[in-house]
Design a protein around this motif. Structure first.
Motif, PDB file in Angstrom:
ATOM      1  N   ARG A  64      48.746  40.969  98.373  1.00 49.73           N
ATOM      2  CA  ARG A  64      47.799  41.445  97.354  1.00 49.73           C
ATOM      3  C   ARG A  64      47.816  40.542  96.132  1.00 49.73           C
ATOM      4  NH1 ARG A  64      49.178  45.670 100.400  1.00 49.73           N
ATOM      5  NH2 ARG A  64      47.733  47.427 100.625  1.00 49.73           N
ATOM      6  N   HIS A  67      45.937  37.324  96.633  1.00 45.56           N
ATOM      7  CA  HIS A  67      44.479  37.436  96.565  1.00 45.56           C
ATOM      8  C   HIS A  67      43.988  37.887  95.191  1.00 45.56           C
ATOM      9  CE1 HIS A  67      44.918  37.384 100.961  1.00 45.56           C
ATOM     10  NE2 HIS A  67      43.679  36.947 100.967  1.00 45.56           N
ATOM     11  N   ARG A  86      44.166  42.574  89.253  1.00 38.93           N
ATOM     12  CA  ARG A  86      43.034  43.152  89.988  1.00 38.93           C
ATOM     13  C   ARG A  86      42.689  42.233  91.148  1.00 38.93           C
ATOM     14  NH1 ARG A  86      38.400  44.371  85.663  1.00 38.93           N
ATOM     15  NH2 ARG A  86      37.494  45.502  87.425  1.00 38.93           N
ATOM     16  N   THR A  89      36.986  42.785  95.326  1.00 40.50           N
ATOM     17  CA  THR A  89      36.607  43.933  96.157  1.00 40.50           C
ATOM     18  C   THR A  89      35.083  43.949  96.319  1.00 40.50           C
ATOM     19  OG1 THR A  89      38.452  45.196  95.236  1.00 40.50           O
ATOM     20  CG2 THR A  89      36.767  46.448  96.412  1.00 40.50           C
ATOM     21  N   ASP A  90      34.631  44.262  97.491  1.00 33.13           N
ATOM     22  CA  ASP A  90      33.190  44.351  97.748  1.00 33.13           C
ATOM     23  C   ASP A  90      32.666  45.673  97.181  1.00 33.13           C
ATOM     24  OD1 ASP A  90      30.612  44.152  98.655  1.00 33.13           O
ATOM     25  OD2 ASP A  90      31.101  44.484 100.770  1.00 33.13           O
ATOM     26  N   LEU A  91      32.251  45.644  95.929  1.00 37.63           N
ATOM     27  CA  LEU A  91      31.806  46.860  95.262  1.00 37.63           C
ATOM     28  C   LEU A  91      30.378  47.250  95.614  1.00 37.63           C
ATOM     29  CD1 LEU A  91      33.274  46.253  91.668  1.00 37.63           C
ATOM     30  CD2 LEU A  91      34.248  47.622  93.530  1.00 37.63           C
ATOM     31  N   CYS A  97      32.802  39.709  98.253  1.00 37.84           N
ATOM     32  CA  CYS A  97      33.338  40.171  96.966  1.00 37.84           C
ATOM     33  C   CYS A  97      32.625  39.511  95.796  1.00 37.84           C
ATOM     34  CB  CYS A  97      34.842  39.875  96.898  1.00 37.84           C
ATOM     35  SG  CYS A  97      35.807  40.752  98.140  1.00 37.84           S
ATOM     36  N   GLU A 105      33.495  40.264  92.172  1.00 34.44           N
ATOM     37  CA  GLU A 105      33.645  41.705  91.987  1.00 34.44           C
ATOM     38  C   GLU A 105      35.132  42.062  92.073  1.00 34.44           C
ATOM     39  OE1 GLU A 105      29.673  43.604  93.896  1.00 34.44           O
ATOM     40  OE2 GLU A 105      31.060  42.733  95.326  1.00 34.44           O
ATOM     41  N   GLY A 107      38.263  45.062  91.899  1.00 34.32           N
ATOM     42  CA  GLY A 107      38.616  46.468  92.063  1.00 34.32           C
ATOM     43  C   GLY A 107      39.399  46.996  90.881  1.00 34.32           C
ATOM     44  N   GLN A 133      47.183  52.339  91.862  1.00 33.12           N
ATOM     45  CA  GLN A 133      45.811  51.833  91.799  1.00 33.12           C
ATOM     46  C   GLN A 133      44.883  53.036  91.736  1.00 33.12           C
ATOM     47  OE1 GLN A 133      44.634  49.340  95.083  1.00 33.12           O
ATOM     48  NE2 GLN A 133      42.890  48.481  93.972  1.00 33.12           N
TER      49      GLN A 133
END
Length: 208
Positions: A64, A67, A86, A89-91, A97, A105, A107, A133
């Motif tokens: 994590r 990335h 952070r 993330t594909d919001l 992403c 994007e 998260g 989180q």
């Protein structure tokens, strides 16, 4: 004159005493050996458990952190015992992403720290390392070394367990753009002796 045969079916008091003494010595040796083997097995199991706890935390955390967005890491609070970042993330659900404007994007903030406030309500606090989180709380490791040893300005520290190393449970240091995660977990022998397992890994966040 008639001779009588000695009765050889019984044991004299001296022979009986010697036999009991030898049996006591043998039983004592076996008991000591049994305790020694039990201590060895317990120490081995405690070492394996402490090592597994620390390595499990790294196996969850390091990918994590690799990335993570570098700009979101709390660099200004490091070195320290709390890590925040952070991850992309594909919001918007477009399969990447990155949004339509080409922006990354991100998260929710991920926080790694001791569970001092018992965030997951399991009754375990300072000896537990958690990842928070949003409303999701993941236990990364139990048996975290506590209380952490504090380094003084002159580099000395109170070596509470006498292992010659500064043990802080969870600590994050920085070297240029890389982050080094230190995790100290502990085990305890049957006789109450505490030993500490230290694992660490260096990682560089790959995303801007």
């Amino acid at each position: 004159m008639y001779l009588t045969k000695r009765n050889t079916l019984g044991m004299t008091l001296i022979e009986l005493t010697m036999t009991v003494g030898l049996m006591t010595i043998v039983m004592g040796a076996l008991f000591t050996l049994s305790l020694s083997l039990s201590d060895t097995v317990q120490n081995y199991n405690a070492t394996i458990t402490a090592t597994d706890e620390a390595r499990r935390a790294l196996q969850i955390l390091i990918p994590r952190l690799s990335h993570a967005s570098r700009q979101t890491v709390n660099w200004n609070e490091l070195p320290g015992s709390v890590l925040r970042f952070r991850m992309p993330t594909d919001l918007d659900g477009n399969g990447t992403c990155v949004d339509v404007g080409g922006n990354l994007e991100l998260g929710q903030v991920v926080t790694i720290q001791r569970d001092t406030q018992d965030a997951n309500n399991d009754g375990m606090t300072d000896n537990q390392l958690v990842m928070i989180q949003g409303n999701n709380i993941t236990v990364l490791a139990n048996h975290l070394f506590n209380p952490p040893e504090v380094e003084n300005a002159d580099g000395s520290f109170n070596d509470t367990n006498g292992n010659g190393r500064l043990d802080r449970g969870f600590f994050v240091t920085i070297d240029n753009n890389t982050i080094q995660v230190h995790i100290d977990t502990f085990g305890q022998s049957r006789r109450g002796h505490q030993f500490v397992i230290n694992v660490e890994e260096r990682v560089a966040p790959r995303n801007p």
